[in-house]
Design an enzyme around this catalytic site. Structure first.
Site, PDB file in Angstrom:
ATOM      1  N   LYS A 164     -13.849  13.009  19.247  1.00  0.00           N
ATOM      2  CA  LYS A 164     -12.940  14.085  19.026  1.00  0.00           C
ATOM      3  C   LYS A 164     -13.239  14.308  17.639  1.00  0.00           C
ATOM      4  O   LYS A 164     -13.406  15.851  16.998  1.00  0.00           O
ATOM      5  CB  LYS A 164     -12.170  14.449  19.459  1.00  0.00           C
ATOM      6  CG  LYS A 164     -11.576  13.184  21.388  1.00  0.00           C
ATOM      7  CD  LYS A 164     -10.588  13.725  22.053  1.00  0.00           C
ATOM      8  CE  LYS A 164      -9.747  13.130  21.481  1.00  0.00           C
ATOM      9  NZ  LYS A 164      -9.764  12.224  21.805  1.00  0.00           N
TER      10      LYS A 164
ATOM     11  N   ARG B 182      -2.838  17.180  26.578  1.00  0.00           N
ATOM     12  CA  ARG B 182      -2.964  15.217  26.811  1.00  0.00           C
ATOM     13  C   ARG B 182      -2.208  15.040  28.180  1.00  0.00           C
ATOM     14  O   ARG B 182      -2.345  13.873  28.456  1.00  0.00           O
ATOM     15  CB  ARG B 182      -2.794  14.247  26.047  1.00  0.00           C
ATOM     16  CG  ARG B 182      -3.367  13.948  24.855  1.00  0.00           C
ATOM     17  CD  ARG B 182      -2.708  13.203  23.476  1.00  0.00           C
ATOM     18  NE  ARG B 182      -3.739  12.010  23.010  1.00  0.00           N
ATOM     19  CZ  ARG B 182      -4.220  12.246  22.716  1.00  0.00           C
ATOM     20  NH1 ARG B 182      -4.074  13.441  21.704  1.00  0.00           N
ATOM     21  NH2 ARG B 182      -4.715  11.215  21.100  1.00  0.00           N
TER      22      ARG B 182
ATOM     23  N   ARG C 140     -12.437   2.234  12.217  1.00  0.00           N
ATOM     24  CA  ARG C 140     -11.977   3.308  11.935  1.00  0.00           C
ATOM     25  C   ARG C 140     -11.384   3.989  10.957  1.00  0.00           C
ATOM     26  O   ARG C 140     -10.261   3.096  10.271  1.00  0.00           O
ATOM     27  CB  ARG C 140     -11.215   4.207  12.879  1.00  0.00           C
ATOM     28  CG  ARG C 140     -10.924   5.689  12.575  1.00  0.00           C
ATOM     29  CD  ARG C 140     -10.176   6.313  13.690  1.00  0.00           C
ATOM     30  NE  ARG C 140      -9.618   6.341  14.362  1.00  0.00           N
ATOM     31  CZ  ARG C 140      -9.313   6.881  15.402  1.00  0.00           C
ATOM     32  NH1 ARG C 140     -10.156   8.828  15.611  1.00  0.00           N
ATOM     33  NH2 ARG C 140      -8.122   6.789  15.495  1.00  0.00           N
TER      34      ARG C 140
ATOM     35  N   ARG D  69      -5.815   3.220  10.359  1.00  0.00           N
ATOM     36  CA  ARG D  69      -4.182   3.310  11.372  1.00  0.00           C
ATOM     37  C   ARG D  69      -3.630   2.354  11.773  1.00  0.00           C
ATOM     38  O   ARG D  69      -4.535   1.158  12.158  1.00  0.00           O
ATOM     39  CB  ARG D  69      -4.397   4.074  12.252  1.00  0.00           C
ATOM     40  CG  ARG D  69      -4.597   5.676  11.757  1.00  0.00           C
ATOM     41  CD  ARG D  69      -5.447   6.693  12.463  1.00  0.00           C
ATOM     42  NE  ARG D  69      -4.789   7.296  14.032  1.00  0.00           N
ATOM     43  CZ  ARG D  69      -5.262   7.328  14.968  1.00  0.00           C
ATOM     44  NH1 ARG D  69      -6.545   8.682  14.557  1.00  0.00           N
ATOM     45  NH2 ARG D  69      -4.556   7.766  16.130  1.00  0.00           N
TER      46      ARG D  69
ATOM     47  N   ARG E 126      -2.836   2.951  24.201  1.00  0.00           N
ATOM     48  CA  ARG E 126      -3.090   4.010  24.321  1.00  0.00           C
ATOM     49  C   ARG E 126      -4.269   4.403  25.530  1.00  0.00           C
ATOM     50  O   ARG E 126      -4.174   5.587  25.775  1.00  0.00           O
ATOM     51  CB  ARG E 126      -3.463   4.627  22.881  1.00  0.00           C
ATOM     52  CG  ARG E 126      -3.213   4.683  21.898  1.00  0.00           C
ATOM     53  CD  ARG E 126      -3.165   4.643  19.784  1.00  0.00           C
ATOM     54  NE  ARG E 126      -4.460   5.149  19.675  1.00  0.00           N
ATOM     55  CZ  ARG E 126      -5.007   4.895  18.796  1.00  0.00           C
ATOM     56  NH1 ARG E 126      -5.098   4.164  18.478  1.00  0.00           N
ATOM     57  NH2 ARG E 126      -6.057   6.231  18.712  1.00  0.00           N
TER      58      ARG E 126
HETATM   59  P1  ADP Z   1     -11.040  10.670  18.357  1.00  0.00           P
HETATM   60  O1  ADP Z   1     -10.633  11.638  17.473  1.00  0.00           O
HETATM   61  O2  ADP Z   1     -11.845  11.086  19.644  1.00  0.00           O
HETATM   62  O3  ADP Z   1     -10.483   9.494  18.185  1.00  0.00           O
HETATM   63  P2  ADP Z   1     -13.456   9.370  16.198  1.00  0.00           P
HETATM   64  O4  ADP Z   1     -13.503  10.919  16.096  1.00  0.00           O
HETATM   65  O5  ADP Z   1     -11.656   9.499  15.196  1.00  0.00           O
HETATM   66  O6  ADP Z   1     -12.134   9.361  18.114  1.00  0.00           O
HETATM   67  O7  ADP Z   1     -14.083   8.153  16.068  1.00  0.00           O
HETATM   68  C1  ADP Z   1     -13.338   7.292  16.191  1.00  0.00           C
HETATM   69  C2  ADP Z   1     -14.335   6.415  15.006  1.00  0.00           C
HETATM   70  O8  ADP Z   1     -15.607   6.163  15.842  1.00  0.00           O
HETATM   71  C3  ADP Z   1     -14.805   6.467  14.172  1.00  0.00           C
HETATM   72  O9  ADP Z   1     -13.848   5.906  12.865  1.00  0.00           O
HETATM   73  C4  ADP Z   1     -15.963   7.000  13.896  1.00  0.00           C
HETATM   74  O10 ADP Z   1     -16.529   7.520  13.053  1.00  0.00           O
HETATM   75  C5  ADP Z   1     -16.646   6.648  15.003  1.00  0.00           C
HETATM   76  N1  ADP Z   1     -17.604   7.564  15.605  1.00  0.00           N
HETATM   77  C6  ADP Z   1     -17.368   8.740  16.279  1.00  0.00           C
HETATM   78  N2  ADP Z   1     -18.407   9.511  16.958  1.00  0.00           N
HETATM   79  C7  ADP Z   1     -19.216   7.815  16.814  1.00  0.00           C
HETATM   80  C8  ADP Z   1     -20.723   8.349  17.591  1.00  0.00           C
HETATM   81  N3  ADP Z   1     -21.343   9.115  18.691  1.00  0.00           N
HETATM   82  N4  ADP Z   1     -21.059   6.295  17.382  1.00  0.00           N
HETATM   83  C9  ADP Z   1     -20.331   5.793  17.131  1.00  0.00           C
HETATM   84  N5  ADP Z   1     -19.796   5.942  16.504  1.00  0.00           N
HETATM   85  C10 ADP Z   1     -18.389   7.228  16.520  1.00  0.00           C
HETATM   86  P1  AMP Z   2      -4.525  11.221  17.860  1.00  0.00           P
HETATM   87  O1  AMP Z   2      -4.982  11.135  16.784  1.00  0.00           O
HETATM   88  O2  AMP Z   2      -5.239  12.169  18.480  1.00  0.00           O
HETATM   89  O3  AMP Z   2      -5.556   9.763  18.098  1.00  0.00           O
HETATM   90  O4  AMP Z   2      -3.095  10.393  18.402  1.00  0.00           O
HETATM   91  C1  AMP Z   2      -1.910   9.664  17.925  1.00  0.00           C
HETATM   92  C2  AMP Z   2      -1.215  10.023  18.563  1.00  0.00           C
HETATM   93  O5  AMP Z   2      -0.240  10.839  18.136  1.00  0.00           O
HETATM   94  C3  AMP Z   2      -0.951   9.658  19.743  1.00  0.00           C
HETATM   95  O6  AMP Z   2      -1.671   8.316  20.087  1.00  0.00           O
HETATM   96  C4  AMP Z   2       0.192  10.089  20.196  1.00  0.00           C
HETATM   97  O7  AMP Z   2       1.014   9.149  19.769  1.00  0.00           O
HETATM   98  C5  AMP Z   2       0.564  11.093  19.051  1.00  0.00           C
HETATM   99  N1  AMP Z   2      -0.135  12.474  20.320  1.00  0.00           N
HETATM  100  C6  AMP Z   2      -1.674  13.709  19.840  1.00  0.00           C
HETATM  101  N2  AMP Z   2      -1.595  14.161  19.857  1.00  0.00           N
HETATM  102  C7  AMP Z   2      -0.512  13.902  21.437  1.00  0.00           C
HETATM  103  C8  AMP Z   2       0.057  14.804  22.453  1.00  0.00           C
HETATM  104  N3  AMP Z   2      -1.384  15.942  22.801  1.00  0.00           N
HETATM  105  N4  AMP Z   2       0.716  15.028  23.291  1.00  0.00           N
HETATM  106  C9  AMP Z   2       1.795  13.784  23.169  1.00  0.00           C
HETATM  107  N5  AMP Z   2       1.556  12.390  22.186  1.00  0.00           N
HETATM  108  C10 AMP Z   2       0.203  12.909  21.440  1.00  0.00           C
END
Ligand code: ADP
Ligand code: AMP
Length: 220
Positions: A15, A90, A129, A162, A173
């Site tokens: 995302k 969420r 990541r 992270r 999660r």
């Molecule tokens: P989210 O925001 O949904 O938690 P991220 O965008 O942070 O996910 O992506 C999670 C990890 O996977 C990051 O390290 C990113 O670089 C990698 N990633 C994202 N999209 C892809 C993809 N299509 N293929 C491989 N790796 C990806």
């Molecule tokens: P993310 O960066 O989207 O992976 O979010 C990191 C963490 O923030 C999540 O695991 C939750 O603990 C908290 N968080 C982010 N967005 C929300 C949401 N919409 N509702 C509740 N907790 C959230």
């Protein structure tokens, strides 16, 4: 007409990665609830400290806190023409609140882009990541490596992993996602707003698939 969109998907679905790209193309701000919580923690605000108790356990921050934070963010002038929401809503309660926040603005949701990725892929993505300290740019040590290890390509800031991307927290999660967030897929499907995109392909291919959905939408 303002354009409000949601990126929906499990932790690690991509995302944030896609939101960085799409928000530039769509010219609307990328609003990530997770990034806002982390910025609050970095600035040592009370919100950041409260949120971190939940984040570090892999749990969701309570709805009242999260909804108030997003409402305040969406009321800022840069969201007048729309926003790309990443990580919010969420829960069903958050989805309902979003509808009323947008209704108060005389706006509505345009589309919910669901990035679908098999569960076994998520852990691999999250364990590799790396995020940048300055502006939350996202990298992956294998799939999207920075030019210089540990340094952000865009702003030169330090990259970090992270704490909640450690395996035990990731497992929790994903469990929480399946229990509390996955029901939103059907919720939005029933409203006719959901478009599913295959997230199990390269980053560029996912961007192309999302852009194709958005350009079809624009021609409607
Ligand atoms: P989210 O925001 O949904 O938690 P991220 O965008 O942070 O996910 O992506 C999670 C990890 O996977 C990051 O390290 C990113 O670089 C990698 N990633 C994202 N999209 C892809 C993809 N299509 N293929 C491989 N790796 C990806
Ligand atoms: P993310 O960066 O989207 O992976 O979010 C990191 C963490 O923030 C999540 O695991 C939750 O603990 C908290 N968080 C982010 N967005 C929300 C949401 N919409 N509702 C509740 N907790 C959230």
């Amino acid at each position: 007409m303002a354009t409000y969109l949601i990126l929906l998907g499990a932790p690690g679905a991509g995302k944030g990665t896609q939101a960085e790209r799409l928000s530039q193309t769509l010219k609307v701000p990328h609003i990530s609830s997770g990034n806002i919580f982390r910025e609050n923690l970095k600035n040592q605000t009370e919100l950041g400290q409260v949120a971190n108790r939940y984040i570090s356990e892999g749990h969701l921050v309570p709805d009242d806190i999260t909804i108030a934070m997003i409402k305040e963010r969406l009321e800022r002038p840069d969201c007048a023409r729309g926003a790309l929401l990443d990580g919010f809503p969420r829960t069903p309660a958050q989805a309902e609140s979003l509808e009323s926040i947008l209704a108060q603005k005389g706006a509505r949701l345009e589309v919910v882009l669901y990035i679908k990725v098999p569960q076994e892929t998520l852990i691999h993505r999250l364990s590799g990541r790396w995020m940048c300290r300055a502006e939350n740019h996202v990298f992956h040590e294998e799939f999207n490596p920075p030019q210089i290890a540990g340094v952000c390509d865009y702003d030169g800031s330090e990259l970090f992993q992270r704490e909640d991307d450690q395996k035990e927290t990731v497992t929790e999660r994903i469990r929480v996602y399946l229990e509390q967030t996955a029901p939103l897929i059907n919720h939005y499907r029933q409203k006719g707003l959901l478009v599913e995109v295959d997230g199990n392909q390269s980053i560029d291919e996912v961007t192309e698939a999302l852009m194709a959905v958005l350009s079809v939408g624009a021609n409607r």
